[in-house]
Write an enzyme that holds these catalytic residues in place. Structure first.
Site, PDB file in Angstrom:
ATOM      1  N   ARG A 182       0.746  -1.283  -0.066  1.00  0.00           N
ATOM      2  CA  ARG A 182      -0.038   0.033  -0.140  1.00  0.00           C
ATOM      3  C   ARG A 182       0.860   1.322   0.035  1.00  0.00           C
ATOM      4  NH1 ARG A 182      -4.829  -1.574   4.195  1.00  0.00           N
ATOM      5  NH2 ARG A 182      -5.237  -3.625   3.004  1.00  0.00           N
ATOM      6  N   SER A 273      -7.892  -1.227   0.699  1.00  0.00           N
ATOM      7  CA  SER A 273      -8.942  -1.388   1.707  1.00  0.00           C
ATOM      8  C   SER A 273      -9.662  -0.270   2.325  1.00  0.00           C
ATOM      9  CB  SER A 273      -8.406  -2.315   2.748  1.00  0.00           C
ATOM     10  OG  SER A 273      -9.198  -2.883   3.556  1.00  0.00           O
ATOM     11  N   HIS A 274      -9.468  -0.022   3.590  1.00  0.00           N
ATOM     12  CA  HIS A 274     -10.276   1.308   4.231  1.00  0.00           C
ATOM     13  C   HIS A 274      -9.327   2.309   4.247  1.00  0.00           C
ATOM     14  CE1 HIS A 274      -7.211  -0.978   6.828  1.00  0.00           C
ATOM     15  NE2 HIS A 274      -7.057  -0.266   7.417  1.00  0.00           N
ATOM     16  N   ASP A 440     -16.160  -1.311   4.034  1.00  0.00           N
ATOM     17  CA  ASP A 440     -14.989  -0.664   3.893  1.00  0.00           C
ATOM     18  C   ASP A 440     -14.965  -0.789   2.184  1.00  0.00           C
ATOM     19  OD1 ASP A 440     -14.152  -2.897   3.525  1.00  0.00           O
ATOM     20  OD2 ASP A 440     -12.105  -2.821   4.276  1.00  0.00           O
ATOM     21  N   ASP A 442     -12.909  -2.203   0.051  1.00  0.00           N
ATOM     22  CA  ASP A 442     -12.986  -3.469  -0.639  1.00  0.00           C
ATOM     23  C   ASP A 442     -14.013  -4.481  -0.227  1.00  0.00           C
ATOM     24  OD1 ASP A 442     -11.334  -3.750   1.522  1.00  0.00           O
ATOM     25  OD2 ASP A 442     -10.410  -5.480   0.685  1.00  0.00           O
ATOM     26  N   ASP A 444     -14.281  -6.047   2.621  1.00  0.00           N
ATOM     27  CA  ASP A 444     -13.956  -7.181   3.422  1.00  0.00           C
ATOM     28  C   ASP A 444     -14.693  -6.780   4.911  1.00  0.00           C
ATOM     29  OD1 ASP A 444     -12.047  -5.721   3.691  1.00  0.00           O
ATOM     30  OD2 ASP A 444     -10.509  -7.309   3.616  1.00  0.00           O
ATOM     31  N   ARG A 445     -14.331  -5.722   5.463  1.00  0.00           N
ATOM     32  CA  ARG A 445     -14.692  -5.095   6.797  1.00  0.00           C
ATOM     33  C   ARG A 445     -16.214  -4.861   6.916  1.00  0.00           C
ATOM     34  NH1 ARG A 445     -10.138  -1.516   9.355  1.00  0.00           N
ATOM     35  NH2 ARG A 445      -8.296  -2.996   8.795  1.00  0.00           N
ATOM     36  N   THR A 509      -2.007 -11.031  13.922  1.00  0.00           N
ATOM     37  CA  THR A 509      -3.283  -9.954  13.146  1.00  0.00           C
ATOM     38  C   THR A 509      -2.878 -10.327  11.578  1.00  0.00           C
ATOM     39  OG1 THR A 509      -3.270  -8.415  14.869  1.00  0.00           O
ATOM     40  CG2 THR A 509      -3.451  -7.771  12.262  1.00  0.00           C
ATOM     41  N   GLU A 528     -11.612 -10.879  13.686  1.00  0.00           N
ATOM     42  CA  GLU A 528     -10.490  -9.912  13.981  1.00  0.00           C
ATOM     43  C   GLU A 528     -11.296  -8.960  14.403  1.00  0.00           C
ATOM     44  OE1 GLU A 528      -6.715  -9.837  12.002  1.00  0.00           O
ATOM     45  OE2 GLU A 528      -8.015  -9.927  10.294  1.00  0.00           O
ATOM     46  N   SER A 530     -10.335  -6.043  13.899  1.00  0.00           N
ATOM     47  CA  SER A 530     -10.398  -4.862  13.061  1.00  0.00           C
ATOM     48  C   SER A 530     -11.536  -5.014  11.973  1.00  0.00           C
ATOM     49  CB  SER A 530      -9.007  -5.151  12.380  1.00  0.00           C
ATOM     50  OG  SER A 530      -9.024  -6.371  11.732  1.00  0.00           O
ATOM     51  N   LYS A 541     -12.107 -12.037   4.850  1.00  0.00           N
ATOM     52  CA  LYS A 541     -13.275 -11.438   5.517  1.00  0.00           C
ATOM     53  C   LYS A 541     -14.289 -11.346   4.375  1.00  0.00           C
ATOM     54  CE  LYS A 541     -10.805  -7.494   7.126  1.00  0.00           C
ATOM     55  NZ  LYS A 541      -9.362  -7.887   6.475  1.00  0.00           N
TER      56      LYS A 541
END
Ligand SMILES: O=P(O)(O)OC[C@H]1O[C@H](O)[C@H](O)[C@@H](O)[C@@H]1O
Length: 710
Positions: A182, A273-274, A440, A442, A444-445, A509, A528, A530, A541
């Site tokens: 990233r 991601s986020h 989020d 992408d 997954d969260r 993690t 998780e 997160s 996730k």
């Protein structure tokens, strides 16, 4: 002259239908180029691009239209367009509801509030169709009941390509973090920066020659450019087939599902991601392996090594941009290489239908006594959420907010927590909704909220696991085998595992550590702190999966609120109070010194009585040995375990792109149900103060307050 026309007014989402309009010279190279780069003139004709002119009669493309409300943003809802190369003059017009695009693009259907096309081939029926194709991916897809020819009926032959070898020089710092590489967009846009990393994947990962890869991203700025680059490099590096999400969009869980369902060797996911997007935001590239999960440490280490010694890039620069707006298969003369653009949503929806009891959830959502809102935060999940919650389950369209994927996430920070998902938090605080959720960039969260009530992600996975066997058909068929959580995640899940007589695994993690446990059948659900929970159905996730799991629990407990479900859980298991303090983008040196000092002092704290009477029973740097393959991971966070079962954990984030982010995780167990309604901030205040003083947070970072509290 081939011509294109936009649809009739009823399908134009902003009231004023565009007249016919022309694209100014020079012509765009492809629909994708039009989509992303062109200001839209007010009237006239589009002239055909080379890609359009080779398309068969009646084909249709979708184009991004700037929304009047956000003229600088692209691509907002797709506009269906049909054209007929065979006809001179104005084209034969096909209303989008009956065009191939409408049939194959849930994006377009939803953008235009169109019903599913009644007589067109439906995505829903794909699984029952005969499989086609001899390629490995086709065979695997057939094994999963998916017909490749049904998904992408049009084959678009392209001319032969030539492979070039370009000299390049290594960049420092291309080490993947917790979840891929990233960096700021400006860093990624340096010459060959992305190409070097992609080449390193091809060089480091075995067996990609002739293999199938899935490629897609969260739609953030620059994704479109990188996808075309990956196409050219994959062709030159001997990849057999690329499966690419329509418009380049695939959520992370959707990639994981496609890799598994199509028997692909892996996937490349373009997401940070986020993290924020747009030209000033972040870009990310992540490699997933053949089980559909994030590459384990050994693979990311090999990729990183390859970035350090890279000297050449293989590419096929004469491949024109692939038109990503329409599902189709692109073949290339003289080569077995193939690019298949697939519907981004259909396979995911099919999987969710097989996992959950959709009629039961639908009854809840359409009962008239239950209201929900899902905030996609302008990330990738909007189309998925609309397909599942609205189209399949019957929630009103207004249930999905911020549902259009935008390259800059609307200027927001697509992290579903109490700080950044403020639209959702405000709605839920208004008291009008029974259930709220956000996901989020992408997908997954996730964050789950009740009416004026926050569900901590550590509690969320515990509660989902506690109810899974009884409320989710997938687990009724294959009951839970074991559970896992990342080390900083609260031990609420441990209590559920103990109650169910299941093994509980504590991993570092990062979702990559769950993959081997799932592959070995040791665990079925993991989570998780997160904001991530998921199950063995994929190896990532899955935000929407967690939302459906919660809706399943609520459907099975008529009249119970989210808060009721949590309160009853705490009454049965006790409450693991948990909070996380994030000190984001602090000075890297200060953060490193803070952590180094804690490590030096670990032993000196053990046994002594600290503030508020806390006694450290054990302190260490968390290390993990994978019980399946023996892989070791060390330096995975500093933990202090107190003699009353409380914990303080310090860890540096592995997902940021500038400075350092220190995370402080605090947990305390309260067995007494009558104490379980005390606010977490109040209950945990003494431990928080202890953590801040033990770490000398202010001295090392200059910060007196965290940027985010969960
Ligand atoms: O390293 P951090 O910033 O704490 O982020 C940790 C998280 O990163 C990504 O989102 C991974 O997919 C998660 O599995 C992990 O929990």
């Amino acid at each position: 002259m081939y011509r294109a026309q936009f649809p009739f007014p009823p399908y134009f989402p902003y009231g004023t239908p565009p007249a016919l309009f022309a694209h100014p010279s020079p012509l765009p190279a492809s629909p994708a180029a039009m989509n992303l780069a062109s200001p839209l003139p007010s009237s006239g004709w589009y002239s055909p691009s080379p890609a359009l002119s080779s398309a068969p009669v009646g084909a249709a493309y979708g184009f991004g239209m700037p929304s009047p409300a956000r003229p600088a943003a692209y691509p907002s809802p797709l506009v269906a367009m049909s054209f007929s190369p065979a006809q001179p003059g104005p084209p034969a017009f096909h209303p989008p509801a009956y065009s191939p695009l409408a049939a194959y693009s849930p994006f377009a259907r939803r953008a235009h509030h169109m019903p599913p096309p009644p007589s067109s081939p439906s995505m829903r029926g794909l699984r029952s169709r005969a499989a086609a194709g001899a390629a490995r991916a086709s065979a695997a897809a057939a094994a999963n009941g998916i017909s490749m020819s049904a998904i992408t009926p049009q084959i678009r032959p392209r001319p032969a390509f030539t492979i070039s070898r370009l000299e390049t020089a290594a960049y420092e710092g291309q080490k993947p973090g917790t979840s891929g590489l990233r960096k700021k967009v400006a860093v990624m846009q340096q010459p060959n920066y992305v190409a070097n990393f992609v080449q390193a994947i091809f060089d480091a990962v075995d067996d990609l020659a002739g293999a199938t890869l899935v490629v897609g991203g969260d739609g953030r700025f620059y994704n479109d450019v990188v996808i075309q680059l990956i196409v050219r490099m994959a062709a030159a590096n001997g990849v057999g087939k690329l499966i690419v999400g329509q418009n380049g969009i695939l959520s992370t869980p959707a990639v994981s599902a496609l890799v598994r369902d199509f028997g692909a060797a892996g996937g490349i996911i373009l997401t940070a991601s986020h993290n924020p997007g747009g030209p000033d935001g972040d870009l990310g590239i992540k490699y997933n392996i053949g089980n559909g999960g994030p590459a384990p440490d050994a693979v990311t280490a090999a990729i990183y090594d390859a970035t350090k010694s890279i000297s050449r890039i293989l590419t096929a620069d004469d491949i024109d941009d692939i038109a990503l707006a329409t599902p189709a298969r692109y073949t290339f003369a003289g080569s077995d290489f193939e690019v298949q653009v697939v519907d981004s949503v259909a396979n995911y929806v099919d999987n969710m239908k097989r996992i959950f009891d959709f009629p039961a959830i639908s009854s809840l959502l359409t009962s008239g006594s239950f209201s929900m809102v899902f905030d996609a935060m302008h990330g990738v999940t909007g189309p998925y959420a609309t397909a599942v919650l609205v189209d399949e389950l019957g929630a009103p369209p207004s249930s999905v907010i911020n549902g259009t994927p935008l390259p800059d996430f609307g200027g927001g920070h697509p992290d579903p927590n109490l700080t950044y998902a403020h639209d959702l938090v405000e709605l839920m605080n208004s008291g009008k909704y029974d259930f709220g959720a956000a996901s989020d960039g992408d997908g997954d969260r996730n964050m789950v909220l009740g009416n004026q009530f926050f569900v901590n992600p550590s509690d969320s996975v515990a509660i989902i696991a506690a109810h899974a066997n009884d409320t989710i058909p997938f687990f009724a068929r294959s009951p839970l085998t074991g559970l896992a959580r990342s080390m900083p995640t609260s031990q609420a899940l441990d209590r559920v595992a103990a109650h169910l007589g299941l093994e509980l695994y504590e991993t570092p993690t990062g979702w990559k550590y769950f993959g081997s446990l799932m592959d070995a059948g040791l665990i079925s659900i993991c989570g998780e702190e997160s904001f991530g929970q998921s199950s063995v159905h994929i190896r990532e996730k899955d935000g929407l999966w967690a939302v459906l799991a919660w809706l399943s629990i609520l459907a099975a407990n008529p009249g119970s609120s989210v808060e009721d479900i949590c309160t009853r859980h705490w009454a049965s298991y006790g409450r693991n109070y948990f909070t996380r303090y994030d000190f984001e983008e602090v000075d890297s040196d200060g953060a490193a010194e803070l952590m180094a000092r804690l490590v030096r002092k670990l032993d000196s704290w053990v046994g002594g009585k600290l503030d508020a009477g806390y006694v450290v029973r054990h302190a260490d740097e968390f290390a993990y040995v994978d019980p399946v393959n023996g892989a070791r991971a060390s330096n995975q966070g500093i933990r202090f375990l107190f003699d009353d079962g409380s914990r303080i954990v310090f860890r540096l984030s592995g997902t940021g792109s500038s400075g350092a982010t220190i995370r402080v995780y605090i947990e305390q167990y309260e067995p007494d149900a009558s104490e379980a309604s005390t606010p977490a901030s109040e209950k945990l205040a003494p431990l928080v103060n202890l953590a801040l003083s033990m770490s000398r947070m202010e001295e090392y970072t200059g910060r007196t307050e965290p940027t985010v509290i969960t």
